[in-house]
Design a protein around this motif. Structure first.
Motif, mmCIF file in Angstrom:
data_model
loop_
_atom_site.group_PDB
_atom_site.id
_atom_site.type_symbol
_atom_site.label_atom_id
_atom_site.label_comp_id
_atom_site.label_asym_id
_atom_site.label_seq_id
_atom_site.Cartn_x
_atom_site.Cartn_y
_atom_site.Cartn_z
ATOM 1 N N ALA A 1 0.754 -1.266 -0.047
ATOM 2 C CA ALA A 1 0.078 0.069 0.061
ATOM 3 C C ALA A 1 0.879 1.151 0.069
ATOM 4 O O ALA A 1 0.545 2.204 -0.573
ATOM 5 C CB ALA A 1 -1.010 -0.055 1.151
ATOM 6 N N ALA A 2 2.040 1.141 0.957
ATOM 7 C CA ALA A 2 2.868 2.186 0.637
ATOM 8 C C ALA A 2 3.427 2.594 -0.696
ATOM 9 O O ALA A 2 3.646 3.998 -1.200
ATOM 10 C CB ALA A 2 4.034 2.228 1.776
ATOM 11 N N VAL A 3 3.945 1.612 -1.217
ATOM 12 C CA VAL A 3 4.580 1.718 -2.670
ATOM 13 C C VAL A 3 3.586 2.350 -3.568
ATOM 14 O O VAL A 3 3.792 2.936 -4.307
ATOM 15 C CB VAL A 3 5.019 0.154 -3.047
ATOM 16 N N ALA A 4 2.371 1.615 -3.439
ATOM 17 C CA ALA A 4 1.149 2.018 -4.366
ATOM 18 C C ALA A 4 0.746 3.509 -4.017
ATOM 19 O O ALA A 4 0.801 4.187 -5.156
ATOM 20 C CB ALA A 4 -0.033 1.077 -4.246
ATOM 21 N N SER A 5 0.557 3.841 -3.016
ATOM 22 C CA SER A 5 0.628 5.058 -2.643
ATOM 23 C C SER A 5 1.754 6.087 -3.171
ATOM 24 O O SER A 5 1.271 7.061 -3.712
ATOM 25 C CB SER A 5 0.234 5.516 -1.124
ATOM 26 N N LYS A 6 2.824 5.733 -2.895
ATOM 27 C CA LYS A 6 3.934 6.698 -3.538
ATOM 28 C C LYS A 6 3.934 6.749 -4.721
ATOM 29 O O LYS A 6 3.898 7.631 -5.559
ATOM 30 C CB LYS A 6 5.477 6.023 -2.847
ATOM 31 N N ARG A 7 3.674 5.484 -5.546
ATOM 32 C CA ARG A 7 3.742 5.513 -7.200
ATOM 33 C C ARG A 7 2.374 6.386 -7.455
ATOM 34 O O ARG A 7 2.419 7.208 -8.452
ATOM 35 C CB ARG A 7 3.362 4.167 -7.563
ATOM 36 N N TYR A 8 1.226 6.424 -6.843
ATOM 37 C CA TYR A 8 0.062 6.969 -7.040
ATOM 38 C C TYR A 8 0.607 8.592 -6.915
ATOM 39 O O TYR A 8 0.237 9.452 -7.745
ATOM 40 C CB TYR A 8 -1.010 6.832 -6.358
ATOM 41 N N MET A 9 1.425 9.085 -5.828
ATOM 42 C CA MET A 9 1.606 10.184 -5.598
ATOM 43 C C MET A 9 2.550 10.829 -6.717
ATOM 44 O O MET A 9 2.716 12.056 -7.268
ATOM 45 C CB MET A 9 2.147 10.515 -4.179
ATOM 46 N N GLU A 10 3.540 9.841 -6.982
ATOM 47 C CA GLU A 10 4.361 10.315 -8.222
ATOM 48 C C GLU A 10 3.736 10.489 -9.598
ATOM 49 O O GLU A 10 4.072 11.587 -10.348
ATOM 50 C CB GLU A 10 5.559 9.155 -8.331
ATOM 51 N N ALA A 11 2.793 9.660 -9.655
ATOM 52 C CA ALA A 11 2.116 9.864 -10.973
ATOM 53 C C ALA A 11 1.086 11.160 -10.824
ATOM 54 O O ALA A 11 1.056 11.961 -12.014
ATOM 55 C CB ALA A 11 0.837 8.594 -11.374
ATOM 56 N N ALA A 12 0.492 11.415 -9.943
ATOM 57 C CA ALA A 12 0.001 12.560 -9.768
ATOM 58 C C ALA A 12 0.733 13.820 -9.904
ATOM 59 O O ALA A 12 0.331 14.837 -10.713
ATOM 60 C CB ALA A 12 -0.989 12.476 -8.492
ATOM 61 N N MET A 13 1.768 13.639 -9.190
ATOM 62 C CA MET A 13 2.867 14.794 -9.192
ATOM 63 C C MET A 13 3.254 14.945 -10.868
ATOM 64 O O MET A 13 3.442 15.978 -11.278
ATOM 65 C CB MET A 13 4.061 14.565 -8.585
#
Length: 147
Positions: A113-125
């Motif tokens: 979940a932390a990795v997915a959240s980090k990737r989501y945030m990176e994608a959003a950024m």
């Protein structure tokens, strides 16, 4: 004893009929009665002692049997208790293993979940950065988007 009573009856009748009857013969017979009574008492006492000894032996055998049965029952109880303890220990170990697996699974899910959240945030950024660049390019080229 019946023979002595019969003899006593005979001597009593003779004493009543014969004036020259010697009373010492009855005394001798009375001594025989005394000896017979003592012998009967001694025989009964011996029989009582034998029965008492037999009863004590039977009681000891019964106690030994009871001790044996109780010891067997205690051995079986100890075996049952040991088996129950082994089963409880195995069940506890199984639960500990399952809980450890669940903890590891939760830890892995947390990391995922932390990795997915980090990737989501990176994608959003990245998406926001791309939108900002696109908007910046549009502003810098003085072109306005028709919408």
């Amino acid at each position: 004893m019946e023979a002595l009573i019969s003899q006593f009856t005979f001597l009593s009748d003779r004493a009543l009929q014969d004036k020259n009857f010697d009373p010492s013969t009855i005394e001798d017979l009375m001594k025989l009665f005394e000896i017979e009574a003592y012998n009967s008492w001694a025989a009964l006492e011996l029989q009582h002692q034998n029965e008492t000894r037999d009863a004590e032996i039977a009681m000891q055998q019964a106690e030994d049997h009871l001790d044996s049965v109780m010891e067997d029952a205690m051995d079986e109880f100890r075996k049952f208790e040991e088996e129950f303890d082994r089963m409880a220990e195995a069940e506890l170990q199984d639960l500990v293993d399952k809980s450890e697996k669940a903890r590891k699974m939760g830890s892995l899910m947390e990391k995922a979940a932390a990795v997915a959240s980090k990737r989501y945030m990176e994608a959003a950024m990245n998406s926001a950065t791309a939108s900002m660049r696109s908007a910046w390019k549009a502003i810098s080229s003085n072109k306005v988007h028709p919408s």
